[in-house]
Enzyme design. Sequence first.
Site, PDB file in Angstrom:
ATOM      1  N   SER A 214      27.663 -47.540 -27.361  1.00 45.77           N
ATOM      2  CA  SER A 214      26.892 -47.684 -26.221  1.00 45.77           C
ATOM      3  C   SER A 214      27.190 -49.005 -25.559  1.00 45.77           C
ATOM      4  O   SER A 214      28.301 -49.358 -25.613  1.00 45.77           O
ATOM      5  CB  SER A 214      25.408 -47.211 -26.137  1.00 45.77           C
ATOM      6  OG  SER A 214      25.017 -47.048 -24.964  1.00 45.77           O
ATOM      7  N   ASP A 428      28.943 -36.561 -23.246  1.00 46.77           N
ATOM      8  CA  ASP A 428      28.079 -37.784 -23.496  1.00 46.77           C
ATOM      9  C   ASP A 428      27.278 -37.860 -22.210  1.00 46.77           C
ATOM     10  O   ASP A 428      27.606 -38.218 -21.325  1.00 46.77           O
ATOM     11  CB  ASP A 428      28.930 -38.968 -24.054  1.00 46.77           C
ATOM     12  CG  ASP A 428      27.863 -40.217 -24.647  1.00 46.77           C
ATOM     13  OD1 ASP A 428      26.870 -40.378 -23.819  1.00 46.77           O
ATOM     14  OD2 ASP A 428      28.319 -40.937 -25.227  1.00 46.77           O
ATOM     15  N   HIS A 457      25.479 -38.414 -27.845  1.00 47.97           N
ATOM     16  CA  HIS A 457      25.666 -40.197 -27.722  1.00 47.97           C
ATOM     17  C   HIS A 457      25.678 -40.602 -28.766  1.00 47.97           C
ATOM     18  O   HIS A 457      24.544 -40.758 -29.628  1.00 47.97           O
ATOM     19  CB  HIS A 457      24.494 -40.701 -26.709  1.00 47.97           C
ATOM     20  CG  HIS A 457      24.797 -41.891 -26.326  1.00 47.97           C
ATOM     21  ND1 HIS A 457      26.031 -42.402 -25.671  1.00 47.97           N
ATOM     22  CD2 HIS A 457      23.858 -43.287 -26.560  1.00 47.97           C
ATOM     23  CE1 HIS A 457      25.855 -43.744 -25.272  1.00 47.97           C
ATOM     24  NE2 HIS A 457      24.704 -44.332 -25.760  1.00 47.97           N
TER      25      HIS A 457
END
Length: 488
Positions: A214, A428, A457
């Site tokens: 991320s 995602d 994710h």
Amino acid sequence: MKRRRSAALVGVLGLIGALIAVMPAGAGEPAPAAGLKWAACPADVVTAPLTAECATVPVPLDYSDPDGTRIELMVSRIASTKPEKRRGILMFNPGGPGGTGLDQPAFLAGKGLPASVMDTYDLIGMDTRGVGHSTPMSCGLTEDLGYWANVPPYAPDDQAVSAQAKIAQAVAERCAATDKDDRLRHLTTANMARDLDSIRAALGEKKASFYGASYGSALGSAYVSLFPDSTDRIVLDSNLAGTHLDRDGLRRFARGVEDTFPDFARWAAERHASYGLGRTPAQVRKTYFALAERLDRTPAADGTTGAVFRYLTFVHLYGDVQYGALARTWQTLLSPGDTPPPPATDAAQANDQALTVFLAVTCNDVEWPEDVATYRKAVAEDRKRYPMFGAAAANIIPCAYWKHEAAEPVKIDKKAKGEVLLIQNRRDPVTPEINAKLLRQKYGQRATLVTAEDSGHGVYVLGGNACALNLTTSYLVDGTMPARDTTC
């Protein structure tokens, strides 16, 4: 942004804990830095049943003034017990910015991080500057400000954008007033990358490998760009499109929701007899809009509004393990008079540290528009283009009123040294596939992209794609990079 491990997300990932002394360095390993004092981690840092230890690393608050004020970073270590196989250190960042990461090695190990990776590296977690057990930084954010998440609330009309602008301005002013020592301007991705290299040096290592997910992908990109000579194997998972989160990246959250929601809709439709959300994916989507619009008009008994409902749905799309909890929440909201469980956003309101660091890094890294009309226009555009979440991701945030000028963002050089493995789910909700493609272009031949035909994710270990898992493990352990971009 952070990788999710439960329903309650707002920009932060969890903690670790308890620990013991590490094995002595094996043959061929660098001698550990003399200044680090390893001991048991704080009691709220849970790593059991693994063995780990924690230490603090002093770093400059301002790297342009290395002899000035120092702050401390707390790091954790789960040591390789196979000195004959040990290559070095593998540092982790779980996302954010503002996510705590002391527990990340133990968390991933508990989820199935392969033993070969744990043999190859000492696993290094950390709380980045400003959060957790590192030197804290705070805006003094409180619930009365109405700022409860790192994604602004869904704005159904121009008036809602104007109302959010007042909140955003109040938050920025609170940060400026609280920052009496002028520390917040030093919260940048570039400085966090410099912190990574300071940790590497403190551990006595010539090179460091890195896994970031991320926002951690942006931090990893900054790290390998600033320190190509001291970085080793770099894996970037669930990617931002560069070395920072900018306005375009935040707006792409809405695209991610549109990409990923059909997976939940199919799941819920197959379980209509249990949850009653719709017999087809189209009916589940219709239920979403009906609930959101009803809650916009009349919040639930516990205060859940349409904006909170949309945010709850967004964060539950992080992985199918959360679909059941999301379906139950919808089911409860559909029953008049019933009160659903408290929304995940409640936890965010008390999370001053995490929101402070998210804001400071995001606002300091790049310039943000300062004109409210710019945000109104974007919200109107994205409300139509991405009706599920566009009017949230495009809404105004405190960066529009931020006190400090933006730092020069770190640039990726296609011709620099250092190869990078990018791994990305096809669908995602936070970092959509387009981000990885854009990042792949910036790296040129330095990067290889592995795209998993999967949803959620997080790819490595947390995802269910065997091919992506195997390719990433092979790269980390043996240095074998896929010969070309690959779809798994």
